[in-house]
Write a protein that holds these residues in place. Structure first.
Motif, mmCIF file in Angstrom:
data_model
loop_
_atom_site.group_PDB
_atom_site.id
_atom_site.type_symbol
_atom_site.label_atom_id
_atom_site.label_comp_id
_atom_site.label_asym_id
_atom_site.label_seq_id
_atom_site.Cartn_x
_atom_site.Cartn_y
_atom_site.Cartn_z
ATOM 1 N N THR A 2 58.323 32.478 83.428
ATOM 2 C CA THR A 2 57.055 32.027 83.966
ATOM 3 C C THR A 2 55.988 31.924 82.893
ATOM 4 O O THR A 2 54.859 31.610 83.169
ATOM 5 C CB THR A 2 56.584 33.020 85.022
ATOM 6 N N LEU A 3 56.393 32.190 81.657
ATOM 7 C CA LEU A 3 55.379 32.307 80.618
ATOM 8 C C LEU A 3 55.247 31.059 79.783
ATOM 9 O O LEU A 3 54.234 30.808 79.155
ATOM 10 C CB LEU A 3 55.751 33.446 79.668
ATOM 11 N N TYR B 27 55.345 37.410 73.975
ATOM 12 C CA TYR B 27 56.351 36.409 73.622
ATOM 13 C C TYR B 27 55.627 35.394 72.755
ATOM 14 O O TYR B 27 54.863 34.590 73.282
ATOM 15 C CB TYR B 27 56.916 35.713 74.850
ATOM 16 N N PRO B 29 52.795 33.788 71.010
ATOM 17 C CA PRO B 29 51.359 33.976 71.214
ATOM 18 C C PRO B 29 51.011 34.406 72.639
ATOM 19 O O PRO B 29 49.875 34.782 72.905
ATOM 20 C CB PRO B 29 50.791 32.581 70.933
ATOM 21 N N THR B 30 51.989 34.367 73.535
ATOM 22 C CA THR B 30 51.697 34.688 74.934
ATOM 23 C C THR B 30 51.805 36.179 75.192
ATOM 24 O O THR B 30 52.795 36.803 74.828
ATOM 25 C CB THR B 30 52.684 33.965 75.854
ATOM 26 N N ALA B 32 52.521 38.682 77.848
ATOM 27 C CA ALA B 32 53.070 38.739 79.199
ATOM 28 C C ALA B 32 52.612 40.000 79.920
ATOM 29 O O ALA B 32 52.415 40.003 81.127
ATOM 30 C CB ALA B 32 54.594 38.695 79.147
ATOM 31 N N ASN B 52 53.446 34.809 90.843
ATOM 32 C CA ASN B 52 54.384 34.390 89.812
ATOM 33 C C ASN B 52 53.674 34.278 88.474
ATOM 34 O O ASN B 52 52.594 33.710 88.379
ATOM 35 C CB ASN B 52 54.997 33.028 90.155
ATOM 36 N N GLY B 53 54.301 34.816 87.438
ATOM 37 C CA GLY B 53 53.704 34.725 86.112
ATOM 38 C C GLY B 53 52.721 35.839 85.834
ATOM 39 O O GLY B 53 52.057 35.851 84.805
ATOM 40 N N THR B 58 58.436 40.709 83.674
ATOM 41 C CA THR B 58 58.459 41.333 82.359
ATOM 42 C C THR B 58 58.604 42.848 82.498
ATOM 43 O O THR B 58 59.388 43.478 81.793
ATOM 44 C CB THR B 58 57.163 41.004 81.599
ATOM 45 N N LEU B 408 58.565 18.470 78.652
ATOM 46 C CA LEU B 408 59.320 19.706 78.407
ATOM 47 C C LEU B 408 60.265 19.970 79.569
ATOM 48 O O LEU B 408 60.014 19.513 80.682
ATOM 49 C CB LEU B 408 58.346 20.871 78.236
ATOM 50 N N SER B 412 61.092 25.448 82.317
ATOM 51 C CA SER B 412 60.015 26.299 81.809
ATOM 52 C C SER B 412 58.919 26.501 82.853
ATOM 53 O O SER B 412 57.989 27.267 82.636
ATOM 54 C CB SER B 412 59.421 25.675 80.542
ATOM 55 N N SER B 414 57.113 27.622 86.519
ATOM 56 C CA SER B 414 57.242 28.720 87.475
ATOM 57 C C SER B 414 57.856 28.190 88.765
ATOM 58 O O SER B 414 57.899 26.984 88.993
ATOM 59 C CB SER B 414 55.875 29.322 87.759
#
Lengths: 330, 514
Positions: A2-3, B27, B29-30, B32, B52-53, B58, B408, B412, B414
């Motif tokens: 989800t990232l 992850y 630059p993100t 989580a 979600n997200g 994680t 993309l 990827s 959600s």
């Protein structure tokens, strides 16, 4: 999962590393060519380059079709035998029907028959999968054995070489200083690239290979798509087989032995996934050139044929590993 | 693995204190999970909520040893732990029951429980599998959990709910002090949920600490002791269930996100149906189903898992064979048509398992959005990104698909956005009828709202839809009319404004009004 949407904003980090990840086989091919220029005697000579191009043409014409087949999630093991059979059919027509159709007429009819047969066998292989749930691996394995048998039955086990004068031009001649098969190779590349990228059929091939059930539930005729890619490859095999027969001046049941493995190797080296759904015609072009350069280079460097086989095996495995590793770091 | 005594295992395990101190996971630059600090008290059921997200997955991955924290420490029973593999998590007494079932359907229940550590005994000098012992121990374990399941049965013979329970029994055979349950009820009908909750109660009584992840608000108040909310990777707060309300939790999850409400129901023109189904049957799945669907109508189908809802829609769409009856679409007989023909006639279908059969995960969002309409988009078979652009952009804008770059891979995205892509794929064909099969499954509350808004909006524009959801409150809210299915037959037709949830549950469960 989800990232990812957040991480992709930057899009292209234009570092050399990124370039390396995007074009791994291109870079390796370039490195190989530079290496061979310095190490393999006569590699860079015009005649040798043309020779390599001619050799890869025969392989490449089929490999572009095979790319579509593999993307659609299927496989065709019968292309070597199919190429031999096509050459024999053309030779047989030239031998038997020159009186009926004239010498070039007989060759043309023979080629048309080979083309139609190649397409039909491929198409039916796809339909077999649909009707009887026989994997294409099995059907084409059966054809792999049977077609070579038929080729030898037609020719009686001997090379048939009653081609008309000038027929050798197709496989062995030059047009504007470039071997004629290279034009066919280039044309096939352009056509297949266009087909896969700019037609709805091409898009459907990716969808079917990526997820058959999702494609079916989207209203795509999945079996037709698969059958057509196989038929297309069959037809391209007939073209290549005819060129090979022309080059060696005879139709014989023993040509193109093991060609299916080289074709599949080229497709895989080019980054196409055997699981289906992923791959590019451009990648296969690189794969074909890579295989052509390496075997030519080894021959020039007097590497024994046995070692060449070992090296080729290593390259196939290495290319797949490389793709898996890159898949992970991407 | 290292524990050959499953029975005693189930009886032990009363530690289970779990502390997070400033746990951060990046992850690239993100971020989580950011500076997550919280203590989970032992022996309680701790719900973990977040859209979600938000960082829920994680957190689960960190505890399961699938990934390692970038910084911070996780303490189990007062001891600092550093998990580098799932095995380390096992060793620390943490076992995870993942959302996807991981049982081998062909093998027996007992064998599944002891998979990878089958008991052996000596027989004529050889070490052979001790089948009698295995089933005896599996039987004890199942009985111990209060379950009447024969351990010799193949798992494929069990219902999804029973399989979920077996999964938990398997997890418990590892003697964990902490059990992670990742959306255990997402595929269960209410009766099966009850069974699952009974099991959870039993484990709680034994002092097992449980972290319970779910999207279903109503479950929290039935089963959880506390609720911990995370949002955008940050710890928002933890509350005792008896001191809070659903709206308070929703408020914590979404901050200021507004809750949309249902648009007023309209009176429909019921003169000419767009879809007429008569006596449709598919043996073993559903029989003699008849109904009409009118333009602009949302027809809900309620029923328990296995009532034949999905099978009915798939058969009408032509994805599965039918054994009898007829389907008339727009006045034309379409009985036995293929998905391709139904698509051409104007029907769209978003399947319940979007990940497996709704999308081609390896392809881009753009490719997936255009997949069902390559014909109309192309110019005599020729197609290009430029031609596709308007179709891609329109759906991304209309459905509020958050996808960054549409080129993309769709994988990827959600869950909620993936669902919107499946819907957008069909809206690109401008269908006259849509079948929505579980469009809200595994989707966060906000995305769920957006998806319902899409369905209502399309209905206002004249689209007729069938709507299926396991969550009956959703069917009540979304649909204009509801068909209740029970054991493959339509047993009732109800007006959602004139029935309440309890009655509807009753109908679904019993098949008739009591």
């Amino acid at each position: 999962m989800t990232l990812v949407s957040q991480t992709t904003e930057t899009g292209g980090q234009n570092t050399p590393l990124k370039f390396l990840k995007t074009y791994p086989m291109e870079i390796i091919l370039a490195a190989l060519v530079i290496f061979l220029i310095f190490v393999a005697p006569g590699f860079a000579s015009t005649s040798n380059v043309l020779n390599v191009l001619r050799t890869v043409s025969m392989l490449g014409i089929i490999a572009f079709g095979m790319t579509a087949v593999i993307i659609s999630g299927e496989i065709d093991l019968s292309v070597g035998a199919g190429a031999a059979l096509a050459g024999c059919i053309v030779a047989w027509f030239a031998d038997r029907f020159t009186d009926t159709f004239g010498d070039w007429g007989a060759v043309t009819v023979g080629f048309a028959v080979a083309l139609l047969l190649g397409f039909s066998l491929g198409y039916l292989t796809g339909r077999f999968r649909q009707w009887f749930n026989v994997p294409t691996f099995i059907t084409t394995l059966a054809l792999f054995a049977a077609l070579r048998g038929v080729a030898n039955l037609i020719t009686g086990g001997f090379p048939m070489s009653s081609f008309p004068l000038g027929f050798d031009f197709l496989g062995g001649g030059y047009l504007f200083g470039i071997p004629f098969p290279v034009y066919i190779f280039a044309l096939t590349f352009a056509a297949m690239h266009f087909l896969m990228k700019y037609t709805s059929f091409g898009r459907e091939v990716y969808a079917v290979g990526g997820n058959m059930e999702a494609a079916r539930l989207s209203g795509i005729d999945i079996w037709k798509v698969k059958a057509l890619t196989l038929g297309l490859t069959g037809a391209l095999t007939a073209v290549s087989g005819t060129l090979i027969a022309s080059q060696i001046g005879a139709g014989t049941g023993t040509t193109a032995t093991g060609m299916e493995l080289d074709v599949i190797a080229a497709v895989i080296i080019g980054g196409t996934s055997l699981f289906g759904g992923k791959g590019r015609i451009w990648g296969t072009l690189i794969g074909v050139l890579f295989l052509g350069c390496i075997s030519n280079g080894m021959t020039l460097m007097n590497v024994s044929e046995y070692w060449q086989y070992v090296v080729r095996g290593g390259i196939i495995l290495g290319a797949v590993l490389l793709n898996q590793v890159l898949e992970r770091v991407r | 693995m290292s524990n050959p005594q499953p029975r005693s295992a189930a009886l032990q395990g009363v530690q289970g204190r779990l502390d997070f101190r400033a746990v951060t996971k990046r992850y690239g630059p993100t971020v989580a999970l950011s500076e997550f600090t919280h203590s989970f008290a032992p022996g309680q059921v701790h719900a973990l909520m977040g859209k979600n997200g938000s960082g829920k997955s994680t957190l689960v991955k960190l505890l399961a040893g699938v990934t390692e924290p970038t910084s911070g420490t996780i303490t189990v029973n007062g001891e600092d732990r550093h998990f580098t593999s799932p095995h380390d998590a096992f060793a620390a007494g943490i076992v995870t029951v993942h959302q996807e079932l991981s049982l081998v359907p062909e093998l027996s229940v007992g064998e599944n429980i002891f998979l990878g550590r089958l008991p052996h005994r000596r027989r004529a000098g050889f070490s052979v599998v001790d089948w009698a012992g295995l089933h005896r121990r599996a039987g004890e374990l199942l009985a111990d959990m209060g379950l009447a399941i024969d351990s010799r049965q193949p798992v494929s013979a069990l219902s999804v709910g029973q399989q979920q329970v077996v999964e938990i029994v398997k997890a418990m055979s590892f003697n964990p002090s902490i059990l992670l349950l990742d959306e255990p009820t997402s595929a269960l009908a209410s009766r099966e949920v009850k069974q699952l909750f009974a099991l959870i109660e039993r484990l709680r009584a034994r002092g097992v600490t449980m972290i319970y992840i779910t999207h279903r608000m109503s479950e929290l108040f039935k089963i959880a002791d506390t609720c911990t909310v995370i949002r955008d990777g940050h710890y928002i707060g933890a509350v005792e269930m008896r001191e809070t309300t659903p709206s308070a939790i929703v408020g914590m999850m979404f901050g200021d996100a507004a809750r949309a409400t249902r648009p007023p129901r309209r009176t429909l023109d019921r003169t000419k149906p767009v879809l007429e189904v008569r006596d449709l049957s598919r043996s073993g799945h559903f029989h003699n189903v008849s109904f009409d669907l009118y333009p602009g109508e949302i027809l809900g189908i309620a029923g328990l898992l296995g009532a034949g809802r999905t099978e009915l829609m798939r058969a009408i769409f032509g994805a599965d064979r039918i054994d009898g009856g007829s389907v008339v679409f727009d006045g034309r007989d379409m009985t036995g048509a293929s998905p391709r023909e139904m698509r051409k006639a104007g029907l769209g279908y978003t399947p319940e398992n979007r990940k497996e059969v709704g999308l081609v995960q390896s392809l881009s969002t753009a490719d997936n959005l255009c997949m069902a309409s390559l014909g109309p988009i192309s110019n005599r078979g020729f197609i290009s990104r430029r031609r596709e652009q308007p179709f891609v952009r329109r759906q991304i804008a209309d459905l509020h698909i958050k996808c960054g770059d549409p080129e993309l891979p769709v994988s990827s995205l959600s869950g909620g956005n993936q669902q919107k892509v499946v819907i957008g794929k069909w809206l690109n064909r401008q269908p006259t009828v849509m079948f929505f099969d579980e469009p809200s499954r595994g989707v966060d509350v906000q995305a769920k709202r957006q998806i319902f808004d899409i369905i209502w909006q399309q209905a206002a524009d004249g689209l007729a839809s069938l709507f299926v959801s396991t969550e009956l409150e959703e069917v009540l809210e979304v649909a204009d009319r509801i068909l209740v299915m029970h054991h493959g037959a339509v047993v009732a037709e109800v007006d959602p404004t004139k029935i309440d949830l309890t009655e509807l549950y009753g109908l679904c469960m019993e098949g008739a009004k009591q």
